[in-house]
Scaffold this active site. Structure first.
Site, PDB file in Angstrom:
ATOM      1  N   LYS A 103       0.806  -1.228   0.000  1.00  0.00           N
ATOM      2  CA  LYS A 103       0.000   0.000   0.000  1.00  0.00           C
ATOM      3  C   LYS A 103       0.841   1.282   0.000  1.00  0.00           C
ATOM      4  O   LYS A 103       0.390   2.320  -0.490  1.00  0.00           O
ATOM      5  CB  LYS A 103      -0.932   0.010   1.205  1.00  0.00           C
ATOM      6  CG  LYS A 103      -2.096  -0.971   1.124  1.00  0.00           C
ATOM      7  CD  LYS A 103      -3.177  -0.453   0.201  1.00  0.00           C
ATOM      8  CE  LYS A 103      -4.449  -1.275   0.315  1.00  0.00           C
ATOM      9  NZ  LYS A 103      -5.540  -0.735  -0.520  1.00  0.00           N
ATOM     10  N   SER A 125       0.635 -10.059  -0.968  1.00  0.00           N
ATOM     11  CA  SER A 125       0.384  -8.620  -0.914  1.00  0.00           C
ATOM     12  C   SER A 125       0.654  -7.991   0.446  1.00  0.00           C
ATOM     13  O   SER A 125       0.843  -6.768   0.519  1.00  0.00           O
ATOM     14  CB  SER A 125      -1.057  -8.325  -1.336  1.00  0.00           C
ATOM     15  OG  SER A 125      -1.968  -9.044  -0.527  1.00  0.00           O
TER      16      SER A 125
END
Length: 410
Positions: A53, A307
């Protein structure tokens, strides 16, 4: 707003270069044997702040004017987006205010605060938290940083795709977890457009939690569609509606969207812990779950994107138990025994003879499940897997018992 181009993603890479790490690419022999093709793991769980992110957040914040920087930035998040925005803002000397719902996981709250954000706890559900954040934006003029539906966010996340192609130039398939779609959008644009330059094709597969498969329904409907989310351990990809831009990108660039259930995700997390020695959050393990379930076929050289790795240790304990149970390495059963001396010793001997290990026993005479002349035995064991569990159950059955097996949490 329009989707970012490959040039936008390449520019984003220049912007974020000093703020992020180029995360490693690790060969997984275990997953390669399962898939029948070479599998590498792209370890964004080892990224700064523990997830990808930061890439999109830093890229968007780098574009802000001096006036916008002076007013600060705002985000609404209970997880990885909060940490990415907080870290990026502090790195650029920008004040950040992060709105989180009451009940947000303590480790994520603590990390977000440590990265320099002013945290405002608002609402019991995310929609209330988001509403409070947007009201703060209206009152202060601060810039709202969306989690996925923005071209600069998508471009920043797309820098992962550029790294993948450099680290694994012969890659044929890339598997990416999908929540709101920002990550898979950027990665798919980067890979597909680069592949065009090289005169080849790279397949991109997205993976969603079965309990929050908004893209599956949206692609069927031909437009972003809101769904009701079911409880899932993969909270990082539990999004009820795709972003408008990510929907467009997935429709045009992603070859296939698969779904995996919580048991598969929990099992994948254990595989990553045991085989790769990597701590990965449930959402980040979705791609591995798809391979373990046999959903990926004819992939060729494959990269699975992990991720994120931000998981509450207490929750990890529960997920591990669920994964062991789903693979029948943690076996819980209930038996009805005659109420006479020696029965518990007999059961223990059978289990021992079969090479299983008892971890918990509950022996009671006060249970409606059994007859008045019997007792109930709840037995939890660890085994070597499905076949070993079957051997234990069969041995108990041959001895005249009727073990009733259940998965943990069911």
């Amino acid at each position: 707003m329009t989707l970012p181009t490959l040039a936008d993603i390449e520019l984003a890479r220049e912007r974020v270069a000093g703020a992020i790490q180029e995360t490693p690419m690790e060969l997984s022999r275990f997953l390669s044997s399962k898939l029948g093709d070479t599998v590498h793991l792209k370890c964004e769980n080892l990224q700064r702040t523990g997830a990808y992110k930061i890439r999109g957040a830093f890229n968007l914040l780098s574009e802000l004017s001096d006036e916008q920087r002076e007013r600060g930035v705002v985000a609404a998040s209970a997880g990885n987006h909060a940490q990415g925005v907080a870290y990026a803002a502090t790195s650029l000397g920008i004040k950040s205010t992060i709105f989180m719902p009451h009940g947000a996981a303590l480790p994520k709250w603590q990390a977000t605060r440590d990265y320099g954000a002013d945290i405002q706890m608002r609402g019991l559900v995310f929609q209330e938290t988001l509403a409070a954040a947007l009201e703060f934006v209206r009152e202060t003029g601060a810039t709202f940083v969306p989690p996925y539906d923005h071209p600069s966010i998508i471009a920043g996340q797309g820098t992962v795709g550029l790294e993948i192609l450099e680290q694994a130039p012969d890659v044929e398939t890339v598997i990416v977890p999908i929540g709101g779609g920002g990550l898979v959008s950027g990665v798919a644009i980067a890979l597909k457009e680069q592949a065009k330059r090289l005169g080849r094709n790279i397949r991109v597969i997205g993976v969603q939690s079965a309990g929050a498969a908004a893209f599956v329904e949206s692609l069927k409907a031909g437009e972003p569609t809101t769904i009701a989310i079911k409880p899932t351990i993969a909270d990082g990809i539990a999004v009820s509606r795709p972003g408008d831009l990510p929907f467009e990108a997935v429709r045009d660039y992603v070859d296939e969207v698969l779904t995996v259930d919580d048991d598969a995700i929990a099992g994948a997390l254990i595989v990553l812990l045991e085989r790769a020695k990597l701590v990965v959050e449930p959402a980040g393990a979705a791609g591995v779950a798809a391979i373990m379930q046999g959903l990926v076929q004819h992939a060729g050289n494959t990269v699975v994107l992990l991720s994120g790795g931000n998981i509450d240790p207490m929750f990890m304990e529960r997920v591990i138990a669920r994964g062991l149970a789903a693979s029948q390495r943690y076996l819980t059963m209930r038996l009805s025994l005659p109420d006479r001396p020696g029965q518990l010793a007999i059961i223990s001997q059978i289990v021992s003879d079969e090479g299983a290990n008892v971890v918990e026993v509950l022996h009671t005479q006060h249970d409606e499940w059994t007859g008045i002349l019997d007792v109930t035995l709840d037995l939890s064991l660890t085994t070597r897997g499905v076949e070993h569990s079957k051997q234990v159950i069969e041995a108990l059955s041959r001895a005249g018992y009727d073990p009733q097996v259940k998965l943990a949490g069911r």
